[in-house]
Design a protein around this motif. Structure first.
Motif, mmCIF file in Angstrom:
data_model
loop_
_atom_site.group_PDB
_atom_site.id
_atom_site.type_symbol
_atom_site.label_atom_id
_atom_site.label_comp_id
_atom_site.label_asym_id
_atom_site.label_seq_id
_atom_site.Cartn_x
_atom_site.Cartn_y
_atom_site.Cartn_z
ATOM 1 N N GLY A 11 1.025 -1.016 0.114
ATOM 2 C CA GLY A 11 0.003 -0.164 0.109
ATOM 3 C C GLY A 11 1.093 0.689 -0.057
ATOM 4 O O GLY A 11 1.899 1.542 0.634
ATOM 5 N N LEU A 12 0.389 2.238 -0.817
ATOM 6 C CA LEU A 12 1.240 3.715 -1.160
ATOM 7 C C LEU A 12 0.383 4.512 -0.284
ATOM 8 O O LEU A 12 -1.303 4.555 -0.570
ATOM 9 N N ALA A 13 0.465 5.528 -0.287
ATOM 10 C CA ALA A 13 -0.063 6.478 0.357
ATOM 11 C C ALA A 13 0.944 8.073 0.299
ATOM 12 O O ALA A 13 1.984 8.001 -0.096
ATOM 13 N N LEU A 14 0.316 9.354 -0.359
ATOM 14 C CA LEU A 14 1.763 10.284 -0.113
ATOM 15 C C LEU A 14 1.125 11.631 1.107
ATOM 16 O O LEU A 14 -0.532 11.513 0.910
ATOM 17 N N SER A 15 1.836 12.450 1.140
ATOM 18 C CA SER A 15 1.421 13.611 1.863
ATOM 19 C C SER A 15 1.292 15.150 0.661
ATOM 20 O O SER A 15 1.871 14.853 -0.364
ATOM 21 N N ASP A 16 0.700 16.248 0.738
ATOM 22 C CA ASP A 16 0.634 16.472 0.395
ATOM 23 C C ASP A 16 1.215 17.312 0.631
ATOM 24 O O ASP A 16 2.449 17.310 1.368
ATOM 25 N N GLU A 17 1.614 18.489 0.066
ATOM 26 C CA GLU A 17 2.735 19.497 -0.396
ATOM 27 C C GLU A 17 3.153 20.085 0.505
ATOM 28 O O GLU A 17 4.360 20.750 1.394
ATOM 29 N N PRO A 24 -4.033 8.301 0.505
ATOM 30 C CA PRO A 24 -3.861 7.042 -0.361
ATOM 31 C C PRO A 24 -3.181 6.738 -1.583
ATOM 32 O O PRO A 24 -3.880 8.036 -2.021
ATOM 33 N N HIS A 25 -1.972 6.352 -2.227
ATOM 34 C CA HIS A 25 -1.884 6.304 -3.360
ATOM 35 C C HIS A 25 -2.328 5.389 -3.945
ATOM 36 O O HIS A 25 -1.508 5.961 -5.195
ATOM 37 N N GLY A 26 -2.470 4.334 -3.989
ATOM 38 C CA GLY A 26 -2.000 3.146 -4.315
ATOM 39 C C GLY A 26 -2.153 1.872 -3.879
ATOM 40 O O GLY A 26 -1.336 1.546 -2.971
ATOM 41 N N THR A 27 -2.057 1.156 -4.889
ATOM 42 C CA THR A 27 -1.730 -0.608 -4.333
ATOM 43 C C THR A 27 -0.864 -1.119 -5.525
ATOM 44 O O THR A 27 -0.964 -0.942 -6.571
ATOM 45 N N VAL A 28 -0.137 -1.535 -4.663
ATOM 46 C CA VAL A 28 1.389 -2.570 -5.827
ATOM 47 C C VAL A 28 0.742 -3.858 -5.299
ATOM 48 O O VAL A 28 1.001 -4.112 -4.870
ATOM 49 N N HIS A 29 0.615 -4.196 -6.937
ATOM 50 C CA HIS A 29 0.444 -5.931 -6.417
ATOM 51 C C HIS A 29 1.345 -6.779 -6.714
ATOM 52 O O HIS A 29 2.155 -6.632 -7.941
ATOM 53 N N LEU A 102 -12.420 2.681 7.249
ATOM 54 C CA LEU A 102 -13.190 2.061 6.513
ATOM 55 C C LEU A 102 -14.603 1.368 6.658
ATOM 56 O O LEU A 102 -15.727 1.483 5.933
ATOM 57 N N GLY A 103 -14.903 0.488 7.562
ATOM 58 C CA GLY A 103 -16.166 -0.053 7.692
ATOM 59 C C GLY A 103 -16.693 1.656 8.309
ATOM 60 O O GLY A 103 -18.183 1.182 8.092
ATOM 61 N N ALA A 104 -16.193 2.113 8.881
ATOM 62 C CA ALA A 104 -17.062 3.257 9.302
ATOM 63 C C ALA A 104 -17.905 3.827 8.331
ATOM 64 O O ALA A 104 -18.411 5.204 8.650
ATOM 65 N N LYS A 114 -9.977 -4.539 -1.254
ATOM 66 C CA LYS A 114 -9.039 -3.872 -2.519
ATOM 67 C C LYS A 114 -8.115 -1.969 -2.518
ATOM 68 O O LYS A 114 -7.178 -2.030 -2.407
ATOM 69 N N VAL A 115 -8.222 -1.178 -0.992
ATOM 70 C CA VAL A 115 -7.651 -0.554 -0.278
ATOM 71 C C VAL A 115 -7.571 -0.164 0.773
ATOM 72 O O VAL A 115 -6.893 0.464 1.008
ATOM 73 N N VAL A 116 -7.681 -1.574 1.412
ATOM 74 C CA VAL A 116 -6.641 -1.742 3.034
ATOM 75 C C VAL A 116 -5.996 -1.196 2.998
ATOM 76 O O VAL A 116 -5.078 -0.675 4.504
ATOM 77 N N ASP A 117 -5.121 -1.455 2.148
ATOM 78 C CA ASP A 117 -3.355 -1.229 1.789
ATOM 79 C C ASP A 117 -2.972 0.113 1.707
ATOM 80 O O ASP A 117 -1.715 0.580 2.970
#
Length: 146
Positions: A11-17, A24-29, A102-104, A114-117
């Protein structure tokens, strides 16, 4: 950029400037280690990130086991390929926090898997950003954006 490494997905995530908000920024399978290194390094390059935070799956007592050693090896390989600084942070319970959020939000089943990572990576990164801000910390090396 932050990554939550797993045996099948990263799982990937990015910070703002302003380095105050993680998203969240995506998932590498993962199909192979080399493919995971290449795809993650490319995501870092495209995002222009100057720092890679790697979540370490520590044991409950805080020690490192084989999973943490594998995360370090993967993080080192990605950082070398992407030519960015790397920091390792405790990722215990990030997936639990992400699952609950995500549940909330009403996200269930296949969509959640698909998005938990990437959500876990965002939890990891947000904790890092909040901690740095609360400590009055300086920006990462080269003023890079995580």
């Amino acid at each position: 950029m932050a990554m939550d490494p797993g045996s099948r997905r990263i799982g990937l995530a990015l910070s703002d400037e302003g380095q105050s908000l993680a998203t969240p920024h995506g998932t590498v399978h993962r199909t192979s280690r080399e493919q995971a290194v290449a795809e993650t390094a490319e995501a870092i390059r495209k995002a222009g990130a100057g720092l890679l935070l790697v979540g370490l799956p520590l044991r409950l007592d805080g020690t490192e086991g084989p999973e943490a050693r594998r995360a370090r090896q993967l993080g080192d390989a990605i950082a070398e390929r992407a030519q960015v600084a790397v920091e390792y942070v405790d990722e215990r319970f990030t997936t639990v926090v992400a699952e609950r959020a995500l549940g909330a939000a009403g996200i269930k089943g296949t969509k959640r898997r698909k998005v938990v990572d990437q959500a876990a990576a965002a939890v990891l990164l947000q904790g890092y950003l909040d901690g740095r801000r609360n400590r009055g910390g300086a920006p990462p090396p080269d003023d890079g954006e995580p």
